[in-house]
Design a protein around this motif. Structure first.
Motif, PDB file in Angstrom:
ATOM      1  N   LEU A  74     -16.902 101.137  51.957  1.00 37.56           N
ATOM      2  CA  LEU A  74     -16.569 100.472  50.700  1.00 37.56           C
ATOM      3  C   LEU A  74     -16.676  98.961  50.812  1.00 37.56           C
ATOM      4  CD1 LEU A  74     -13.523 102.584  49.433  1.00 37.56           C
ATOM      5  CD2 LEU A  74     -15.790 102.436  48.411  1.00 37.56           C
ATOM      6  N   ALA A  75     -16.478  98.439  52.029  1.00 36.96           N
ATOM      7  CA  ALA A  75     -16.594  96.987  52.211  1.00 36.96           C
ATOM      8  C   ALA A  75     -18.011  96.511  51.972  1.00 36.96           C
ATOM      9  CB  ALA A  75     -16.127  96.604  53.615  1.00 36.96           C
ATOM     10  N   THR A  76     -18.990  97.417  52.143  1.00 32.33           N
ATOM     11  CA  THR A  76     -20.387  97.021  51.895  1.00 32.33           C
ATOM     12  C   THR A  76     -20.654  96.761  50.427  1.00 32.33           C
ATOM     13  OG1 THR A  76     -21.128  99.328  51.686  1.00 32.33           O
ATOM     14  CG2 THR A  76     -21.162  98.363  53.893  1.00 32.33           C
ATOM     15  N   MET A  77     -19.724  97.148  49.549  1.00 30.51           N
ATOM     16  CA  MET A  77     -19.904  96.854  48.129  1.00 30.51           C
ATOM     17  C   MET A  77     -19.673  95.376  47.838  1.00 30.51           C
ATOM     18  SD  MET A  77     -18.552 100.176  46.020  1.00 30.51           S
ATOM     19  CE  MET A  77     -16.857 100.031  46.539  1.00 30.51           C
ATOM     20  N   GLN A  78     -19.133  94.664  48.805  1.00 31.50           N
ATOM     21  CA  GLN A  78     -19.059  93.205  48.724  1.00 31.50           C
ATOM     22  C   GLN A  78     -20.211  92.647  49.554  1.00 31.50           C
ATOM     23  OE1 GLN A  78     -15.098  91.987  49.953  1.00 31.50           O
ATOM     24  NE2 GLN A  78     -14.333  92.178  47.843  1.00 31.50           N
ATOM     25  N   ILE A  79     -21.262  92.249  48.878  1.00 31.45           N
ATOM     26  CA  ILE A  79     -22.484  91.807  49.551  1.00 31.45           C
ATOM     27  C   ILE A  79     -22.366  90.312  49.813  1.00 31.45           C
ATOM     28  CG2 ILE A  79     -24.984  91.606  49.330  1.00 31.45           C
ATOM     29  CD1 ILE A  79     -24.878  94.103  47.548  1.00 31.45           C
ATOM     30  N   ARG A  80     -22.428  89.966  51.104  1.00 30.73           N
ATOM     31  CA  ARG A  80     -22.228  88.577  51.520  1.00 30.73           C
ATOM     32  C   ARG A  80     -23.497  88.031  52.183  1.00 30.73           C
ATOM     33  NH1 ARG A  80     -16.849  87.248  51.371  1.00 30.73           N
ATOM     34  NH2 ARG A  80     -15.433  89.023  50.983  1.00 30.73           N
ATOM     35  N   ALA A  81     -23.611  86.714  52.231  1.00 31.55           N
ATOM     36  CA  ALA A  81     -24.786  86.054  52.812  1.00 31.55           C
ATOM     37  C   ALA A  81     -24.769  86.220  54.329  1.00 31.55           C
ATOM     38  CB  ALA A  81     -24.796  84.579  52.441  1.00 31.55           C
ATOM     39  N   PRO A  82     -25.853  86.703  54.942  1.00 31.94           N
ATOM     40  CA  PRO A  82     -25.876  86.880  56.398  1.00 31.94           C
ATOM     41  C   PRO A  82     -26.045  85.563  57.149  1.00 31.94           C
ATOM     42  CG  PRO A  82     -27.976  87.521  55.455  1.00 31.94           C
ATOM     43  CD  PRO A  82     -27.077  87.203  54.296  1.00 31.94           C
ATOM     44  N   PHE A  83     -26.547  84.540  56.460  1.00 33.06           N
ATOM     45  CA  PHE A  83     -26.706  83.225  57.076  1.00 33.06           C
ATOM     46  C   PHE A  83     -26.836  82.199  55.948  1.00 33.06           C
ATOM     47  CE2 PHE A  83     -30.808  85.444  57.071  1.00 33.06           C
ATOM     48  CZ  PHE A  83     -31.539  84.642  56.220  1.00 33.06           C
ATOM     49  N   THR A  84     -26.785  80.940  56.303  1.00 34.28           N
ATOM     50  CA  THR A  84     -26.923  79.873  55.308  1.00 34.28           C
ATOM     51  C   THR A  84     -28.372  79.804  54.835  1.00 34.28           C
ATOM     52  OG1 THR A  84     -25.133  78.609  56.306  1.00 34.28           O
ATOM     53  CG2 THR A  84     -26.662  77.410  54.889  1.00 34.28           C
ATOM     54  N   GLY A  85     -28.559  79.834  53.533  1.00 36.86           N
ATOM     55  CA  GLY A  85     -29.921  79.809  53.002  1.00 36.86           C
ATOM     56  C   GLY A  85     -29.926  79.797  51.490  1.00 36.86           C
ATOM     57  N   ARG A  86     -30.998  80.342  50.920  1.00 37.14           N
ATOM     58  CA  ARG A  86     -31.173  80.345  49.467  1.00 37.14           C
ATOM     59  C   ARG A  86     -31.424  81.780  49.011  1.00 37.14           C
ATOM     60  NH1 ARG A  86     -32.152  76.167  46.061  1.00 37.14           N
ATOM     61  NH2 ARG A  86     -32.589  74.774  47.829  1.00 37.14           N
ATOM     62  N   VAL A  87     -30.774  82.174  47.901  1.00 39.53           N
ATOM     63  CA  VAL A  87     -30.934  83.532  47.397  1.00 39.53           C
ATOM     64  C   VAL A  87     -32.085  83.567  46.395  1.00 39.53           C
ATOM     65  CG1 VAL A  87     -28.504  84.108  47.727  1.00 39.53           C
ATOM     66  CG2 VAL A  87     -29.256  83.178  45.534  1.00 39.53           C
ATOM     67  N   THR A  88     -32.764  84.712  46.330  1.00 40.68           N
ATOM     68  CA  THR A  88     -33.875  84.891  45.382  1.00 40.68           C
ATOM     69  C   THR A  88     -33.784  86.274  44.768  1.00 40.68           C
ATOM     70  OG1 THR A  88     -35.345  85.686  47.130  1.00 40.68           O
ATOM     71  CG2 THR A  88     -35.420  83.343  46.629  1.00 40.68           C
ATOM     72  N   ASN A  89     -33.747  86.335  43.476  1.00 39.36           N
ATOM     73  CA  ASN A  89     -33.876  87.556  42.686  1.00 39.36           C
ATOM     74  C   ASN A  89     -33.814  87.149  41.226  1.00 39.36           C
ATOM     75  OD1 ASN A  89     -33.402  90.007  41.195  1.00 39.36           O
ATOM     76  ND2 ASN A  89     -32.989  90.971  43.173  1.00 39.36           N
ATOM     77  N   ARG A  90     -34.901  87.356  40.520  1.00 41.63           N
ATOM     78  CA  ARG A  90     -34.974  86.897  39.139  1.00 41.63           C
ATOM     79  C   ARG A  90     -34.060  87.677  38.200  1.00 41.63           C
ATOM     80  NH1 ARG A  90     -41.541  85.951  38.541  1.00 41.63           N
ATOM     81  NH2 ARG A  90     -41.722  84.389  40.196  1.00 41.63           N
ATOM     82  N   GLN A  91     -33.534  88.821  38.681  1.00 41.61           N
ATOM     83  CA  GLN A  91     -32.654  89.618  37.835  1.00 41.61           C
ATOM     84  C   GLN A  91     -31.190  89.210  37.968  1.00 41.61           C
ATOM     85  OE1 GLN A  91     -33.837  91.845  35.661  1.00 41.61           O
ATOM     86  NE2 GLN A  91     -35.899  91.275  36.334  1.00 41.61           N
ATOM     87  N   LEU A  92     -30.885  88.285  38.882  1.00 42.41           N
ATOM     88  CA  LEU A  92     -29.493  87.875  39.066  1.00 42.41           C
ATOM     89  C   LEU A  92     -28.921  87.305  37.775  1.00 42.41           C
ATOM     90  CD1 LEU A  92     -29.565  86.235  42.617  1.00 42.41           C
ATOM     91  CD2 LEU A  92     -28.274  88.250  41.931  1.00 42.41           C
ATOM     92  N   GLY A  93     -27.669  87.720  37.481  1.00 43.76           N
ATOM     93  CA  GLY A  93     -27.013  87.260  36.265  1.00 43.76           C
ATOM     94  C   GLY A  93     -27.264  88.135  35.068  1.00 43.76           C
ATOM     95  N   ARG A  94     -28.114  89.162  35.191  1.00 40.54           N
ATOM     96  CA  ARG A  94     -28.447  90.023  34.055  1.00 40.54           C
ATOM     97  C   ARG A  94     -28.225  91.501  34.355  1.00 40.54           C
ATOM     98  NH1 ARG A  94     -34.429  88.156  32.583  1.00 40.54           N
ATOM     99  NH2 ARG A  94     -34.546  88.044  34.863  1.00 40.54           N
ATOM    100  N   ARG A  95     -27.522  91.803  35.457  1.00 40.83           N
ATOM    101  CA  ARG A  95     -27.402  93.204  35.853  1.00 40.83           C
ATOM    102  C   ARG A  95     -25.951  93.693  35.873  1.00 40.83           C
ATOM    103  NH1 ARG A  95     -30.488  93.601  41.395  1.00 40.83           N
ATOM    104  NH2 ARG A  95     -29.040  91.900  41.806  1.00 40.83           N
ATOM    105  N   GLN A  96     -25.053  92.952  35.336  1.00 41.53           N
ATOM    106  CA  GLN A  96     -23.662  93.384  35.352  1.00 41.53           C
ATOM    107  C   GLN A  96     -23.513  94.695  34.581  1.00 41.53           C
ATOM    108  OE1 GLN A  96     -20.924  90.273  34.636  1.00 41.53           O
ATOM    109  NE2 GLN A  96     -19.133  91.597  34.425  1.00 41.53           N
ATOM    110  N   GLY A  97     -22.854  95.673  35.229  1.00 42.56           N
ATOM    111  CA  GLY A  97     -22.694  96.996  34.635  1.00 42.56           C
ATOM    112  C   GLY A  97     -23.800  97.964  34.989  1.00 42.56           C
ATOM    113  N   VAL A  98     -24.856  97.496  35.686  1.00 43.64           N
ATOM    114  CA  VAL A  98     -25.973  98.366  36.084  1.00 43.64           C
ATOM    115  C   VAL A  98     -25.575  99.134  37.346  1.00 43.64           C
ATOM    116  CG1 VAL A  98     -28.360  98.414  36.871  1.00 43.64           C
ATOM    117  CG2 VAL A  98     -27.679  96.851  35.039  1.00 43.64           C
ATOM    118  N   PHE A  99     -25.930 100.411  37.396  1.00 40.33           N
ATOM    119  CA  PHE A  99     -25.612 101.226  38.569  1.00 40.33           C
ATOM    120  C   PHE A  99     -26.699 101.031  39.630  1.00 40.33           C
ATOM    121  CE2 PHE A  99     -25.557 105.105  41.118  1.00 40.33           C
ATOM    122  CZ  PHE A  99     -24.200 105.207  41.421  1.00 40.33           C
ATOM    123  N   ALA A 100     -26.280 100.726  40.854  1.00 42.30           N
ATOM    124  CA  ALA A 100     -27.198 100.533  41.973  1.00 42.30           C
ATOM    125  C   ALA A 100     -27.095 101.728  42.909  1.00 42.30           C
ATOM    126  CB  ALA A 100     -26.860  99.239  42.723  1.00 42.30           C
TER     127      ALA A 100
END
Length: 727
Positions: free
Chosen positions: A543-569
Motif C-alpha cells: 500500500l505504501a507504493t500508492m505514494q509515488i515518490r521521486a527516486p532522485f533529484t530531477g525533473r518530472v515529465t508526463n503531459r497528462q499530469l494534473g488531468r487524471r484525478q479520479g482515474v483508475f491506474a
C-alpha cells in the motif's frame, strides 16, 4: 546462294500455300480494322493489315507470288509491292504458317533443332516447368449453360456486395488480421497454404475457361506450371484473342482475378466470424493469397499472366511482349555492335512508344524475378537449392543468349557493326554491372527514437488504485523522496484493516494460552501471529507504493499530469517519468538487422536529426540492450500514437491468459538502445529524433540483397520473430 533466307529469285519461283486449319477474323484495334490470324495448332495469333490479308488469303499453292500479284492487280484495289510480298512470304515461313511442301530450302532441320532446344529448356528447367494435362473444352460446354445466369449483371452486383462486405470485415478487425499473419510461411502453415493455394488456383483457371466458353471461344488445353516446385494451374484461353470485342477479351483475362477476389471476400467473412482453428486459419490464408499474391503475380502486367493481356487489350497493342522484346533486342544490338538498324529505333508513334517502354520495363522485371527466384531457391533449399538455381539459370539464359548471339554475328557479317566495337562495349557493360553489384560501400544505418531526460526512470503503479492527488505538474523540478502522486485503493485498505484485526485477535489467543500455561498451544499461536505480522508488513509495503515518490533529484515529465484525478491506474500503468535535469538522451527502437551495427557503434559519435527543430545534434551511442523485445521502448514510437513502429494484438491478451497484460505489442522484436546528447540543453522530453551513421563494415548491393532476403525468409518461416540477436 544462302540457305538461311529467301532470295528474290527463289521467292519468285515459289508457289506458297497456307497451312490447313488457320482461322482469320477482322477486328477493330486502335481505330483501324486489322486481320487476326489464329494458329490453333500452336495456340498463337498474328496481326496483319487488310491489304496484307488480301494477299495472304490468295496463297493457294497453285500460283507463284508473281501470279498472285498479277491476279490481285486485275481485281483492282490497294496492293502490296513485290518487295513487300517477298517480306510477307518470308514472315509466313518464319512463323510456320506455310505448308511444308510449299517451301524449299534447308531450314527445316535447323528449325527442328531450335524447337527441340526450346522444348528441352521448358521441360528440364527445375524452376519453371509447364505440364499439359487435358483438353477441357467439352467440360466447359456442359457447365457454361448451368452457370450462365451468374455471368451477367446480376452476378456482377452480387460479386460487388460480397467484395465490399469482406473488405469491411477485414478493415474492422485489421489488428487481429495482422496478428494472424505472423509467421505466415512457417512450416506449421505449409499444409494450409497449399490447400488455400490449390482451391484458389483451381477456381481461378475454372473461371477463365468458363468465361472463355461463355463468349464463344474454344478452351484448348489445361494443365499445371511448377514455379520453384510451387504448383500453378493454367487454362489455354488464347482462342479469345480471335474475339472481335476487346471488352470480352478483357473480361476473359480478368476472370481469374474476378473469381479469386470473390473467394477471398467470402473467406474474409468466414475468418471474421470464426474462432481460431483450422477453418479460421484456412480462411485467413485464402484472403492473403487471393488478394496480395494474386495482385502481385496474376495482375502484374510485366509478367505474361492476366494483367499482361488486360493491358495489351486496353491499349490495343497486340503481341506487346513479343514486340517489346524485339525492340529491346534491336536496341541492344545497335548498342553493342554500333551498327545501323534497318528500322529506326527511336519511337515515333504512340504504339511504338508503348512497345519500347514496355519492353524495357518487362526486361528489368524479368531480371529481378529471375535473380529473386535463384536467390530464394539457393537460400531456402540450401545446397540442393543452389544446384537447382545454377541449372535453372543456365537454362533460362542459354536460349535467349544464343539467339541474341546469332543476331549479333549476322549483323557483323552483313557489315552492320564491328567485332572490336562489340568486344569493348560488352566489356564496358559487364564492368558497369559488376561495379553496381559488387562495388563496396558503407550503408547508412538509421533508427527512430524519442528525446528523454538522461537516466529517465519510469514510475509505474505497483498497487492498482484511483489517482486521488497529483502534487506536481509536467516539467516540475523535484527532490529525492518528494511525494509526487498519491493513489487510493479502498479494497486493499479494508483488507489491511481486516488483517490487523485478525492479528489483534490472534495475539489475544496467544496470551490466553500463555496464562493457562499451555505451552504447546502458545507456541502454535505465536507461529500464526508471526505469519500474520509478516503478511501485514507486506500489505503495508504494498500500500505504501500508492505514494509515488521521486527516486532522485530531477525533473518530472508526463503531459497528462494534473488531468487524471479520479482515474483508475492498473498495476504496471505508467504514472510519470523522472530524469536528470539539463541532460538528454534518445531512446531508440533498433531493428534486428541493424543491431550488430549499433552494438559496434557503442561509445562512438553519431548524427541525431531533430525534425521538429530542423536541426542536427551530435550524440554518442551509450547502450544497446542484450535482448530484443516486443515491448515498446517509448509509447510515442508506436503506430497507435502515430509513430513508425507497427503494432499487433498481444498473444497473451488474445488468448485471454492474462487480462492485465497489454492489449498490443510490437509486430516484430526490437532492441532498445540509448544515445547520449551532450551538447544540447534546450530540448524537450517527447521530441521525435532519428539517429543516423555510416556502418563501419562495407557491403555491396549483391551481399546486402542476399542478407536481407535470408533474414526475410528466416522471419516468415520461423513463425515467431525471435527475441535474441542473430549475431
Amino acid at each position: 546462294m544462302s540457305t538461311q533466307n529467301f532470295t528474290v529469285r527463289e521467292a519468285g519461283a515459289l508457289r506458297p500455300r497456307l497451312r490447313e486449319g488457320l482461322r482469320f477474323s477482322i477486328q477493330q484495334q486502335a481505330g483501324e480494322r486489322v486481320c487476326m490470324i489464329e494458329d490453333p495448332a500452336a495456340s498463337r495469333f498474328h496481326r496483319i493489315g487488310l491489304v496484307e490479308h488480301r494477299f495472304v488469303s490468295a496463297l493457294d499453292g497453285r500460283k507463284t507470288v508473281a501470279g498472285v500479284l498479277a491476279q490481285l492487280a486485275r481485281e483492282g484495289g490497294t496492293l502490296v509491292s513485290e518487295a513487300e510480298a517477298m517480306q510477307i512470304v518470308h514472315w509466313l515461313k518464319e512463323q510456320n504458317l506455310l505448308a511444308v511442301d510449299s517451301v524449299r530450302g534447308s531450314n527445316t532441320d535447323r528449325e527442328m533443332r531450335e524447337q527441340v532446344a526450346r522444348a528441352a529448356a521448358t521441360w528440364l528447367n527445375p524452376l519453371v516447368c509447364k505440364i499439359p494435362l487435358f483438353r477441357p473444352d467439352a467440360f466447359f460446354a456442359r457447365v457454361e449453360p448451368l452457370l450462365r445466369p451468374l455471368l451477367g449483371w446480376a452476378g456482377l452486383l452480387f460479386w460487388l456486395a460480397i467484395l465490399i462486405t469482406g473488405a469491411v470485415h477485414v478493415a474492422m478487425e485489421w489488428p487481429r488480421f495482422q496478428a494472424d499473419g505472423e509467421g505466415l510461411l512457417s512450416r506449421d502453415n505449409w499444409l494450409w497454404i497449399f490447400l488455400a493455394w490449390t482451391l484458389l488456383k483451381v477456381a481461378h483457371e475454372f473461371s477463365h475457361g468458363l468465361f472463355c466458353k461463355h463468349y464463344g471461344a474454344t478452351v484448348r488445353e489445361a494443365g499445371a506450371i511448377l514455379v520453384v516446385f510451387v504448383p500453378m494451374g493454367y487454362v489455354d484461353a488464347t482462342a479469345s484473342i480471335g474475339l472481335a470485342s476487346r471488352w470480352r477479351r478483357m473480361m476473359i483475362s480478368a476472370a481469374g482475378l474476378y473469381m479469386e477476389f470473390f473467394l477471398a471476400a467470402v473467406a474474409a467473412i468466414v475468418w471474421a466470424r470464426t474462432e481460431p482453428g483450422s477453418l479460421h486459419t484456412l480462411a485467413h490464408h485464402m484472403v492473403i493469397i487471393g488478394t496480395v499474391v494474386t495482385l502481385f503475380f496474376n495482375a502484374n502486367p510485366l509478367m505474361r499472366f492476366d494483367g499482361y493481356y488486360l493491358l495489351s487489350d486496353f491499349l490495343e497493342v497486340p503481341n506487346l511482349a513479343t514486340r517489346g522484346r524485339q525492340w529491346l533486342h534491336r536496341a541492344f544490338l545497335a548498342l553493342l555492335t554500333g551498327g545501323k538498324q534497318a528500322t529506326p529505333l527511336r519511337p515515333r508513334t504512340r504504339e511504338e512508344w508503348i512497345t519500347a517502354v514496355y519492353g524495357c520495363a518487362a526486361w528489368v522485371w524479368q531480371i529481378l524475378v529471375l535473380v529473386g527466384l535463384l536467390l530464394v531457391a539457393s537460400i531456402a533449399l540450401r545446397g540442393g537449392g543452389l544446384l537447382l538455381a545454377i541449372v535453372g539459370g543456365i537454362l533460362w539464359f542459354a536460349i535467349p543468349l544464343l539467339r541474341f548471339w546469332s543476331m549479333m554475328t549476322k549483323a557483323i557479317r552483313s557489315g552492320s557493326g564491328s567485332v572490336f566495337t562489340l568486344v569493348w562495349r560488352s566489356a564496358l557493360l559487364l564492368a558497369l554491372a559488376g561495379a553496381v553489384l559488387f562495388f563496396p560501400w558503407r550503408r547508412t544505418i538509421g533508427s527512430d527514437g524519442v528525446v528523454e531526460l538522461a537516466d529517465t526512470r519510469v514510475l509505474h503503479a505497483e498497487c492498482p488504485g484511483f489517482i486521488v492527488r497529483e502534487l506536481v505538474q509536467d516539467g516540475d523540478l523535484v527532490q529525492e523522496g518528494q511525494l509526487l502522486v498519491e493513489l487510493a485503493n479502498d479494497e486493499a485498505t479494508a483488507e489491511l484493516a481486516e488483517r490487523k484485526l485478525a492479528l489483534a485477535q490472534q495475539e489475544l489467543r496467544a496470551r490466553l494460552a500463555y496464562t493457562r500455561d499451555d505451552m504447546a498451544a502458545f507456541q502454535s499461536q505465536q507461529i500464526r501471529t508471526a505469519a500474520l505480522r509478516r503478511e501485514i508488513a507486506e500489505r503495508e509495503a504494498f500500500l505504501a507504493t500508492m505514494q509515488i515518490r521521486a527516486p532522485f533529484t530531477g525533473r518530472v515529465t508526463n503531459r497528462q499530469l494534473g488531468r487524471r484525478q479520479g482515474v483508475f491506474a492498473h498495476a504496471g500503468d505508467e504514472i510519470l517519468r523522472v530524469g536528470r535535469d539539463g541532460e538528454f538522451e534518445v531512446k531508440l527502437a533498433v531493428r534486428e538487422r541493424d543491431e550488430s551495427a549499433f552494438r559496434g557503434k557503442i561509445d562512438q559519435p553519431c548524427e541525431v536529426r531533430l525534425p521538429a527543430r530542423e536541426s542536427v545534434a551530435s550524440g554518442l551511442v551509450s547502450r544497446v540492450e542484450a535482448r530484443a523485445t516486443r515491448t515498446p521502448t517509448h509509447p510515442a514510437l508506436t503506430a497507435l500514437a502515430g509513430g513508425p513502429l507497427p503494432m499487433r494484438r498481444a498473444e497473451e491478451h488474445t488468448q485471454g491468459q492474462d487480462d492485465s497484460s497489454p492489449a498490443y505489442e510490437l509486430a516484430e522484436p526490437y532492441f532498445a538502445a540509448t544515445v547520449h546528447l551532450s551538447e544540447r540543453t534546450d530540448l524537450l522530453p517527447g521530441e521525435m529524433a532519428r539517429v543516423r551513421f555510416r556502418d563501419a563494415h562495407p557491403t555491396s548491393l549483391w551481399s546486402e540483397t542476399n542478407r536481407r532476403l535470408a533474414q526475410w525468409i528466416q522471419r516468415v518461416t520461423s513463425g515467431s520473430g525471435g527475441g535474441q540477436s542473430g549475431t
